[in-house]
Design an enzyme around this catalytic site. Structure first.
Site, mmCIF file in Angstrom:
data_model
loop_
_atom_site.group_PDB
_atom_site.id
_atom_site.type_symbol
_atom_site.label_atom_id
_atom_site.label_comp_id
_atom_site.label_asym_id
_atom_site.label_seq_id
_atom_site.Cartn_x
_atom_site.Cartn_y
_atom_site.Cartn_z
ATOM 1 N N GLU A 200 18.115 -2.443 9.711
ATOM 2 C CA GLU A 200 17.488 -2.142 7.888
ATOM 3 C C GLU A 200 18.919 -0.422 7.530
ATOM 4 O OE1 GLU A 200 14.407 -3.228 6.033
ATOM 5 O OE2 GLU A 200 15.013 -4.578 5.474
ATOM 6 N N GLU B 56 14.592 -11.600 7.756
ATOM 7 C CA GLU B 56 12.673 -11.723 8.235
ATOM 8 C C GLU B 56 12.960 -12.275 6.716
ATOM 9 O OE1 GLU B 56 11.265 -7.159 7.771
ATOM 10 O OE2 GLU B 56 13.002 -7.346 10.081
#
Length: 488
Positions: free
Chosen positions: A122, A267
């Protein structure tokens, strides 16, 4: 033996059902290791296999974990931490050394089935203030070049796990989606590179965070059942935020020339503690709903068919930063010791359950608690509790948590015990001056969700854990102290 045989037969049929162009679709798990007492890797690998989990996503390369995964048949996505992106971006040689050490050697000699290298984690989050904007893509390119040089370009693919905030929409309709304007050109270049090299777009989608950040977010829309106000986007109906978020990404890809780009859900999950919306019931509802949703092969309105996903996460991590929230340490479908938190049918059979870790060794059945003779007016009490919570995990204390119903003495005992257990029950770890004592009677309230843990035996020496708590849970500490001061 009959039930065991039926279990494996079911999994074989499921795996065959999700074979598409040589790739296994279905469920994987994120295996994080930011824990004071991580489970031994060989126990975790057996737990993965016992639960039929075919794929695992790692956040860093760990030789002991690779050793345990050797010959397991479990597909692996290996992560590269953001802190390494600068060196990999600025040196092809550094990328080649990383690939040789962490990919080539394990693929060839250890028979580890590595399928992806995840470059960064991220990296374009807004809170990073652009720190990794200039290094992520060059690091991705250098890792790809290093894989090709090592002869692994066709076997191991590159990707970047990205938060869903890299794209946005101007309305609730997915069809208005596009990449975030400040990084749009960069995203298009990355997607083209991934597409040209057979990679996939990996995205992390968290309906829980939508609910956590916005008190007005419709709670039922975060789940996969019961939302009464579905969104109609030109005939495509959305009754859960996952489908809408996923298809917003598809529209962004389509608008920029990549309608057929492979997507991996890197995720997705729901925490079980540390917040009012984070509890066992909600986590079971979400994760079982998601499993039923994807194992049915229905897909999303924009892209029917199987979905490739990794649940977040496998095991609780009590040393994670709680900067995003106290829930960060409670994403696991298993507790820190490999005990299942709730029933979850990964095969969609509605009657199955998770298989616990086997062979886990615990320390003695004893706890550190507030002494009955200790006074709540003791001037050293607040500092002692503050010290315990700043050096251990107290995120199960506070409003809306699993231990919210403890009284002041219970809160203090929980804090003391957390510190005591995470320091391997050292006698000196239960020496809060004139306040603490060791008991062999479990102080956990009967029949409730609040559990005073007993630590497992560490798989690594205590010296390796000395800096585990990079972020002190100050907010939890104050919650405990406030509860003390409020006692009349």
């Amino acid at each position: 033996m009959g039930n065991l045989g039926m279990k494996y037969a079911f999994w074989i049929s499921m795996i065959l059902g999700f074979m598409v162009f040589g790739e296994v679709y279905g469920i994987g798990a994120n295996w994080g290791t930011q824990a004071t007492h991580p489970l031994p890797p060989n126990i975790v690998v057996k737990m993965l296999k016992d639960n039929g989990i075919q794929k695992v996503k790692l956040f860093d390369a760990d030789s002991e974990i690779f050793k345990a995964l050797s010959g397991s048949g479990i597909e692996v996505m290996v992560g590269i931490p953001n802190e390494m992106l600068w060196s990999l971006a600025n040196s092809l040689g550094a990328a080649e050394k990383w690939v040789e050490k962490n990919i080539s050697s394990h693929v060839s000699s250890n028979s580890v089935d590595i399928k992806y290298v995840a470059v960064g984690n991220e990296p374009f989050l807004s809170q990073f203030n652009g720190t990794f904007l200039s290094t992520t893509f060059p690091a991705l390119q250098n890792i790809q070049a290093a894989l090709i040089k090592a002869g692994l370009g066709n076997r191991v693919k590159v990707t970047i796990p990205l938060n869903a905030d890299v794209y946005e929409s101007s309305s609730s309709q997915p069809s208005t989606g596009d990449f975030r304007q400040d990084i749009r050109d960069l995203m298009v270049n990355i997607v083209k590179f991934l597409n040209d090299n057979g990679g996939a777009f990996t995205v992390n989608i968290y309906p829980f965070i939508s609910l956590y950040n916005d008190p007005n977010f419709p709670a039922d829309y975060a789940f996969f059942d019961g939302y009464s106000s579905p969104i109609d986007d030109n005939g495509k109906i959305y009754n859960n935020v996952f489908d809408a978020n996923h298809d917003t990404l598809l529209w962004a890809l389509q608008k920029n020339g990549f309608p057929n780009m492979s997507i991996i859900i890197g995720e997705i999950g729901w925490p079980t503690d540390g917040d009012n919306n984070a509890n066992l019931k909600a986590a079971q509802r979400f994760n079982q709903g998601f499993m039923t949703h994807i194992l049915g092969g229905k897909g999303t309105p924009m892209r029917p068919g199987p979905i490739d996903a990794y649940l977040f996460s496998l095991i609780d991590e009590d040393a994670k930063s709680i900067q995003p929230g106290n829930f960060e340490r409670h994403w696991g479908t298993f507790y820190f010791d490999g005990t299942p938190k709730y029933n979850l049918s990964l095969a969609g059979n509605n009657g199955g359950g998770l298989v616990p870790a086997n062979g886990v060794k615990y320390v003695a059945r004893q706890w550190c608690v507030l002494s009955p003779s200790a006074s709540l007016d003791d001037p050293q009490l607040a500092d002692s509790v503050g010290y315990a919570c700043s050096h251990a995990d107290c995120t199960s204390l506070g409003h809306g948590t699993s231990c919210a119903d403890l009284d002041a003495r219970g809160n203090i005992s929980y804090a003391f015990n957390s510190y005591y257990q995470e320091n391997d029950q050292l006698p000196t770890a239960c020496k809060f001056p004139n306040l603490s004592m060791i008991t062999k009677t479990d102080p956990s309230p009967p029949g409730g969700t609040c559990k005073f843990k007993i630590m497992i035996q560490a798989s690594k020496p205590s010296s390796d854990k000395s800096n585990a708590f990079a972020t002190k849970p100050v907010n939890v500490m104050f919650l405990v102290i406030v509860s003390l001061l409020s006692v009349s």
